[in-house]
Each structure stands twice: as structure tokens, then as C-alpha cells.
Scaffold this motif. Sequence first.
Motif, PDB file in Angstrom:
ATOM      1  N   GLY A 174      -6.073  -2.295  -2.627  1.00  0.00           N
ATOM      2  CA  GLY A 174      -5.539  -2.446  -4.043  1.00  0.00           C
ATOM      3  C   GLY A 174      -5.242  -0.903  -4.354  1.00  0.00           C
ATOM      4  O   GLY A 174      -4.158  -0.553  -5.201  1.00  0.00           O
ATOM      5  N   ALA A 175      -5.972  -0.002  -3.755  1.00  0.00           N
ATOM      6  CA  ALA A 175      -5.596   1.474  -4.112  1.00  0.00           C
ATOM      7  C   ALA A 175      -4.441   1.845  -3.550  1.00  0.00           C
ATOM      8  O   ALA A 175      -3.552   2.621  -4.234  1.00  0.00           O
ATOM      9  N   VAL A 176      -3.950   1.291  -2.159  1.00  0.00           N
ATOM     10  CA  VAL A 176      -2.816   1.759  -1.798  1.00  0.00           C
ATOM     11  C   VAL A 176      -1.644   1.277  -2.366  1.00  0.00           C
ATOM     12  O   VAL A 176      -0.646   1.568  -2.993  1.00  0.00           O
ATOM     13  N   ALA A 177      -1.842  -0.332  -2.888  1.00  0.00           N
ATOM     14  CA  ALA A 177      -0.781  -0.745  -3.716  1.00  0.00           C
ATOM     15  C   ALA A 177      -0.492  -0.218  -5.081  1.00  0.00           C
ATOM     16  O   ALA A 177       0.426  -0.094  -5.536  1.00  0.00           O
ATOM     17  N   LEU A 178      -1.654   0.359  -5.591  1.00  0.00           N
ATOM     18  CA  LEU A 178      -1.451   1.202  -6.868  1.00  0.00           C
ATOM     19  C   LEU A 178      -0.637   2.418  -6.726  1.00  0.00           C
ATOM     20  O   LEU A 178       0.212   2.637  -7.404  1.00  0.00           O
ATOM     21  N   LEU A 179      -0.871   3.050  -5.659  1.00  0.00           N
ATOM     22  CA  LEU A 179      -0.253   4.418  -5.407  1.00  0.00           C
ATOM     23  C   LEU A 179       1.323   4.109  -5.006  1.00  0.00           C
ATOM     24  O   LEU A 179       2.031   4.733  -5.684  1.00  0.00           O
ATOM     25  N   GLU A 180       1.563   3.189  -4.428  1.00  0.00           N
ATOM     26  CA  GLU A 180       2.820   2.631  -3.980  1.00  0.00           C
ATOM     27  C   GLU A 180       3.748   2.100  -5.220  1.00  0.00           C
ATOM     28  O   GLU A 180       4.777   2.396  -5.252  1.00  0.00           O
ATOM     29  N   ASP A 181       2.946   1.842  -6.215  1.00  0.00           N
ATOM     30  CA  ASP A 181       3.657   1.336  -7.658  1.00  0.00           C
ATOM     31  C   ASP A 181       3.842   2.192  -8.304  1.00  0.00           C
ATOM     32  O   ASP A 181       4.739   2.625  -8.835  1.00  0.00           O
ATOM     33  N   VAL A 186       6.003   9.668  -3.143  1.00  0.00           N
ATOM     34  CA  VAL A 186       4.847  10.640  -2.819  1.00  0.00           C
ATOM     35  C   VAL A 186       3.836   9.955  -1.919  1.00  0.00           C
ATOM     36  O   VAL A 186       3.133  10.249  -0.900  1.00  0.00           O
ATOM     37  N   SER A 187       3.645   8.471  -2.289  1.00  0.00           N
ATOM     38  CA  SER A 187       2.660   7.906  -1.530  1.00  0.00           C
ATOM     39  C   SER A 187       3.303   7.655  -0.046  1.00  0.00           C
ATOM     40  O   SER A 187       2.615   7.681   0.939  1.00  0.00           O
ATOM     41  N   ARG A 188       4.442   7.408   0.146  1.00  0.00           N
ATOM     42  CA  ARG A 188       5.243   7.023   1.147  1.00  0.00           C
ATOM     43  C   ARG A 188       5.109   8.646   2.056  1.00  0.00           C
ATOM     44  O   ARG A 188       4.997   8.398   3.393  1.00  0.00           O
ATOM     45  N   SER A 189       5.041   9.501   1.405  1.00  0.00           N
ATOM     46  CA  SER A 189       5.194  10.729   2.158  1.00  0.00           C
ATOM     47  C   SER A 189       3.834  11.342   2.434  1.00  0.00           C
ATOM     48  O   SER A 189       3.505  11.830   3.599  1.00  0.00           O
ATOM     49  N   ASN A 238     -13.659   1.070  -7.846  1.00  0.00           N
ATOM     50  CA  ASN A 238     -12.500   1.346  -8.864  1.00  0.00           C
ATOM     51  C   ASN A 238     -11.288   1.724  -8.114  1.00  0.00           C
ATOM     52  O   ASN A 238     -11.284   2.593  -7.594  1.00  0.00           O
ATOM     53  N   PRO A 239     -10.202   0.551  -8.203  1.00  0.00           N
ATOM     54  CA  PRO A 239      -9.059   1.063  -7.476  1.00  0.00           C
ATOM     55  C   PRO A 239      -8.390   2.298  -8.094  1.00  0.00           C
ATOM     56  O   PRO A 239      -7.681   3.086  -7.262  1.00  0.00           O
ATOM     57  N   TYR A 240      -8.601   2.653  -9.232  1.00  0.00           N
ATOM     58  CA  TYR A 240      -7.718   3.681  -9.727  1.00  0.00           C
ATOM     59  C   TYR A 240      -8.414   4.786  -9.237  1.00  0.00           C
ATOM     60  O   TYR A 240      -7.825   6.019  -8.932  1.00  0.00           O
ATOM     61  N   LYS A 241      -9.865   5.113  -9.191  1.00  0.00           N
ATOM     62  CA  LYS A 241     -10.536   6.065  -8.707  1.00  0.00           C
ATOM     63  C   LYS A 241     -10.281   6.150  -6.963  1.00  0.00           C
ATOM     64  O   LYS A 241     -10.050   7.353  -6.608  1.00  0.00           O
ATOM     65  N   ALA A 242     -10.378   5.186  -6.389  1.00  0.00           N
ATOM     66  CA  ALA A 242     -10.136   4.930  -5.021  1.00  0.00           C
ATOM     67  C   ALA A 242      -8.623   5.661  -4.701  1.00  0.00           C
ATOM     68  O   ALA A 242      -8.465   6.166  -3.848  1.00  0.00           O
ATOM     69  N   ALA A 243      -7.556   5.266  -5.514  1.00  0.00           N
ATOM     70  CA  ALA A 243      -6.278   5.664  -5.080  1.00  0.00           C
ATOM     71  C   ALA A 243      -6.346   7.266  -5.332  1.00  0.00           C
ATOM     72  O   ALA A 243      -5.788   7.869  -4.582  1.00  0.00           O
ATOM     73  N   ALA A 308      -2.003  15.617 -11.283  1.00  0.00           N
ATOM     74  CA  ALA A 308      -1.272  15.694 -12.502  1.00  0.00           C
ATOM     75  C   ALA A 308      -0.240  14.616 -12.770  1.00  0.00           C
ATOM     76  O   ALA A 308      -0.166  13.776 -13.534  1.00  0.00           O
ATOM     77  N   LEU A 309       0.535  14.482 -11.552  1.00  0.00           N
ATOM     78  CA  LEU A 309       1.491  13.484 -11.765  1.00  0.00           C
ATOM     79  C   LEU A 309       1.310  12.088 -11.615  1.00  0.00           C
ATOM     80  O   LEU A 309       1.681  11.220 -12.247  1.00  0.00           O
ATOM     81  N   TYR A 310       0.080  11.955 -10.936  1.00  0.00           N
ATOM     82  CA  TYR A 310      -0.366  10.613 -10.908  1.00  0.00           C
ATOM     83  C   TYR A 310      -0.897  10.160 -12.108  1.00  0.00           C
ATOM     84  O   TYR A 310      -0.794   9.151 -12.505  1.00  0.00           O
ATOM     85  N   ALA A 311      -1.712  11.039 -12.755  1.00  0.00           N
ATOM     86  CA  ALA A 311      -2.360  10.604 -14.078  1.00  0.00           C
ATOM     87  C   ALA A 311      -1.248  10.356 -15.083  1.00  0.00           C
ATOM     88  O   ALA A 311      -1.422   9.619 -16.000  1.00  0.00           O
ATOM     89  N   GLU A 312      -0.393  11.522 -15.068  1.00  0.00           N
ATOM     90  CA  GLU A 312       0.917  11.029 -16.114  1.00  0.00           C
ATOM     91  C   GLU A 312       1.548   9.947 -15.818  1.00  0.00           C
ATOM     92  O   GLU A 312       1.844   9.270 -16.815  1.00  0.00           O
ATOM     93  N   ARG A 313       1.656   9.292 -14.760  1.00  0.00           N
ATOM     94  CA  ARG A 313       2.205   7.931 -14.382  1.00  0.00           C
ATOM     95  C   ARG A 313       1.474   7.178 -14.821  1.00  0.00           C
ATOM     96  O   ARG A 313       1.994   5.880 -15.699  1.00  0.00           O
TER      97      ARG A 313
END
Length: 542
Positions: A174-181, A186-189, A238-243, A308-313
Motif C-alpha cells: 500500500g505504501a508503494v501504491a501511495l507513493l506512485e499515486d 519521483v517514485s519511479r526514479s 501506517n501506509p503513510y508513515k511506511a511510504a 516536503a513535496l510528498y507532504a505537500e501533495r
Amino acid sequence: MNEPRTLDEIEAAMALNVPFGDWRYINDRSVLFYTRRLELLVRRLPEVEPLLAAWNAASPEARYPVLGDTVLRATLNAALGGLENGVQDLPLERYRAVFEDARRLLAEGRREAPTERGASRRLRVGDAAHHPWVWCDEREEDVWAQGFRQLFDQEKSRSLLRTPDEASLGVLRGAVALLEDVLPQVSRSVLDHAYLIGVTDVLNRRDWDNPKRRFSYDSFTTFTIPGALFLSMGMLRNPYKAAESLLHESLHLKLHDVQHTHAILKRGYNSDRSPVIRSLWNRWHPEATNEWPACRSLAAMHVYVHLALYAERLARDPERIQAVHGPLNGYDPVLQKRRSLERAYFLGGALRRECWEELGIGGQRMVDWMMGLLNELGAGHLPQDGNAHLFLDLYEREAKDFNVLLEGLREMPEAVSAERGQGLRRAVSEMLRDELGVAVRIAATLGDATASASLREQAERISTSRLSEVTDAELPRFLNSTRGTVASLLRAVPAERLVGMREVQSEKPLSELVREMVVTSGTQLNDMAAARFQPRHAAPPG
């Protein structure tokens, strides 16, 4: 005048910049780096030449999982370094077995990581080739498993490798799916540089089912275990913390790959001799110093810019994100963005002032690039000496140390525990009254008479006798509640006002009052911890 870039454009700059972002460019450079190392090894160990030939003949798709294999990279580094430095008693037979197995995989064109093959189950966080695989501890004990376990054991991490259960693996996926969303580019990179995820747990297996067990760390990576990151089971709730942790550690691995082929640090850099930057939001203790050399400060800045960008999104569209990925469960993206921006901006300024000569030309350009990104993300208004909010981060985090104090008291004999408990309550009472006193002075300087009166009344209500009525379970909540009141007041004040306004009586900037309060309280907490371990009746000094 140029129009401000959108978040998508800023993300593209992070993910596709050459040389610091583009995974394709970095991977191409890594191939050249490891090819050169293989060529050097062949000169000293000619029987490795078939591996080099298979390496050069393989397609990029077949070479990718082998190139990134943690054990192969570490074995190549150890063999070449050992032979060049004349190390005796090298385990050459194990090295040869690893190299021969890698040659066979490349020759057969099998697109799989050598270390992963021996697992009883293939555990992956996604279906794409760049998705990392997850360590399965039930496996064949071949040279690859032996090599990986040896690398992990050398870290002395006070933890054990384990196979994640289905729930934890679900959180990780779920953390990976969240990052890719939220950060698709960035997650691809970054995930392209994370080949293996090791999930860890506490040393005592009997505690693995205890939901209250304490972990010695959240996550880590290290140069000596290339391409691998480690997450404790505590991060898989928590998927947000795991991501966040997955992004954090993958960024470290990405920077490791950049450092192979670019002058990020000066020639001859030595972390032991580097000037240090004090991470003001961390408490110092012997096993985790808050004084960071240039290399660690640069790596941390690199992480905080992306966080910072992750949290902003997350903060931009919380309703949609929670509808897809579940509730935030206490994860505060607005707070995380502010913290990440302030920390990255602080580290960038400190690197320029204190450690510039420790960086190579690549490292200096990297800092300049990241400072530009920070300005676009909203850090440009922050004063360079506006560190009060960083001290407040430490102020709030110290509650964890307070819980450790209480755990130690419970382990003592009852009579001793009661005596120490009264002493602890007396010390806490004095500390909180002092903190509220500083908050009263700041509120008065800001002209907030209502807050000043409320804080003064709260300080007058705190006493040792009142705290004696508070149970051990309630004491941390009492501490957090009082500190929360102080922190809420101070966090609401913009950093530039804390720097620019001075208390009339002392003529000190308000930011300095905050710093003194946090440092003094930290010293008091250290004294409380030291007192906990003192003999009940100490002998007089000799």
C-alpha cells in the motif's frame, strides 16, 4: 518574469534532473562503474573473466537485477578492495561461487536477482521490474543467503531479519501504491535504486506478537549493504508513515549510486575530520549523535527536500487520497511539510557556511540545485537564523525519552521506584513551571495578554503535590498536554517574528528564549535520566 512552476513541474525537476535525479542516467553511470570494477578485478583474479564477458554480452533487462543484487555488489567491492590492499585469508572460494552463479544467470538471460532465487516465497511490492523484492527468511541457505546475513550481522543493528506477515506486506504494498499515486515521477526514479527491502524485528522472537514492543530504529540504509534498505515492523502499521520511510531510504540508495561516479565529496574526504552540523531537532545521546558531518548533512537535506513535496501533495488533496489509501491515522502532512522545509533549508545554509570545502564540485552544485527547489516549495521566506521551530521539534519529541524514564522506574524494586518517582515528579514540576514561565514572557512580548494570563494560571496550578496524584500512566499525558500548550503558542508565531522581536527586559530575540528553554529542559531530562541510575544512597565522594 517567469511563471512559478507547478508541483508537477517541480516533481519532474526532482525526478529527471541530470545528474542528480534521472534514474536512467544514474543507472547508465552505475553500469560503467561496476564494469570498470569488474575489469580491475579480472586483472587480479583472472578466473572472473567469464563473468565480465557474460556481463558485457547481456541485455540491459537481464543485467539490471544482477547489477543491483546486494550480495554481488558487496562481494565485488570486498574482493577488489581486499586484493588491492593485500588482505590475507580472503574467502576466495565463496567469492568464486558468487561470481560463477552470477555468470550463469547472465548467460541464461534470466531476469531475476540471484539472492532472491533461494527464497521459499517470492515477495514483491509490485509487478514492475523496478519494484524491489522483500526478504523471505525461510529460504535455501546458499552462498547468497550466507553473504546477505553476514552483511546484516556486521551492522550490529540489535534486530533480526524476518518474513513480514500478510498484514505488514499489505501495508508495504500500500505504501508503494501511495507513493506512485502522489509522486509518480519521483517514485519511479527512486525505487529504481532500491533492489531489496529487509523487514526487521526485535531480537527476542517471543516479543514479536507484543504490539507494545520497542524498536531500536525505524529504518536504515548503509553503504556497506548496497541496494538494500531495512524497515522495522514498527514502520509497517501506517501506509503513510511506511511510504515516507520507503521514500527516505530509497533516496539514500539513490545518492549512494550518484556518489559512485560524481564528485559529491572532496577528494580524500574523511567524515571523522569533517566539520559537523548540529541537527537541532534531535536530542544528543551516545548511540545517535545529533552532530552530523558533511556527508550525512547532505544526505539528510536530499531526503527532506523530497519529503516536503510528498507532504505537500498529501496536504493538497487529503479527501481523495484517504478515500483511496485509507485514513491518515494521525499522520499530519501540513506539519510534516513545514518540518521538512525548515530542516532542509537549515541544512543547506549550514552546508554552505560550515562544510562547503568538504564538498566536491558535484556536491556544491547539488546543494545549489536543492536550495532552488526549496525556494519553489515555499522555503524562501524562512530566515537563515530562524531555528526556533527546529528546537520546538526537539521539545515535542522528548516525550519519548520521558516514557523510557518511566519504564526504567517500573523495573526497579517497589520502594526504590516510589522514592525515585517522587523525585521525578518534583523535577518535572520544576521543569514545566520554568517552561510555562518562558512562554508567559514570549506571550507578553507579542502583546497577547490573554495567552499570557492563561499560561501564568496554568503554571501556578502545577505543583509536586498535584503531580503526586498523577499515575505513571497519566504522567506522560500531563507532560505532553502542558508542552502542547507551550508549543501551540510558539508554533503560531512566524519564524521571522521570533527572530525579529526582542524581549524588553532581557533584550534577547524571542528565538533565543525558545532555544534557551529547550536546551535547559533537555539538560534537566538528562539529569533525570542520570538520577534514575544512581544508587539509592550514594557514598560521599572520596
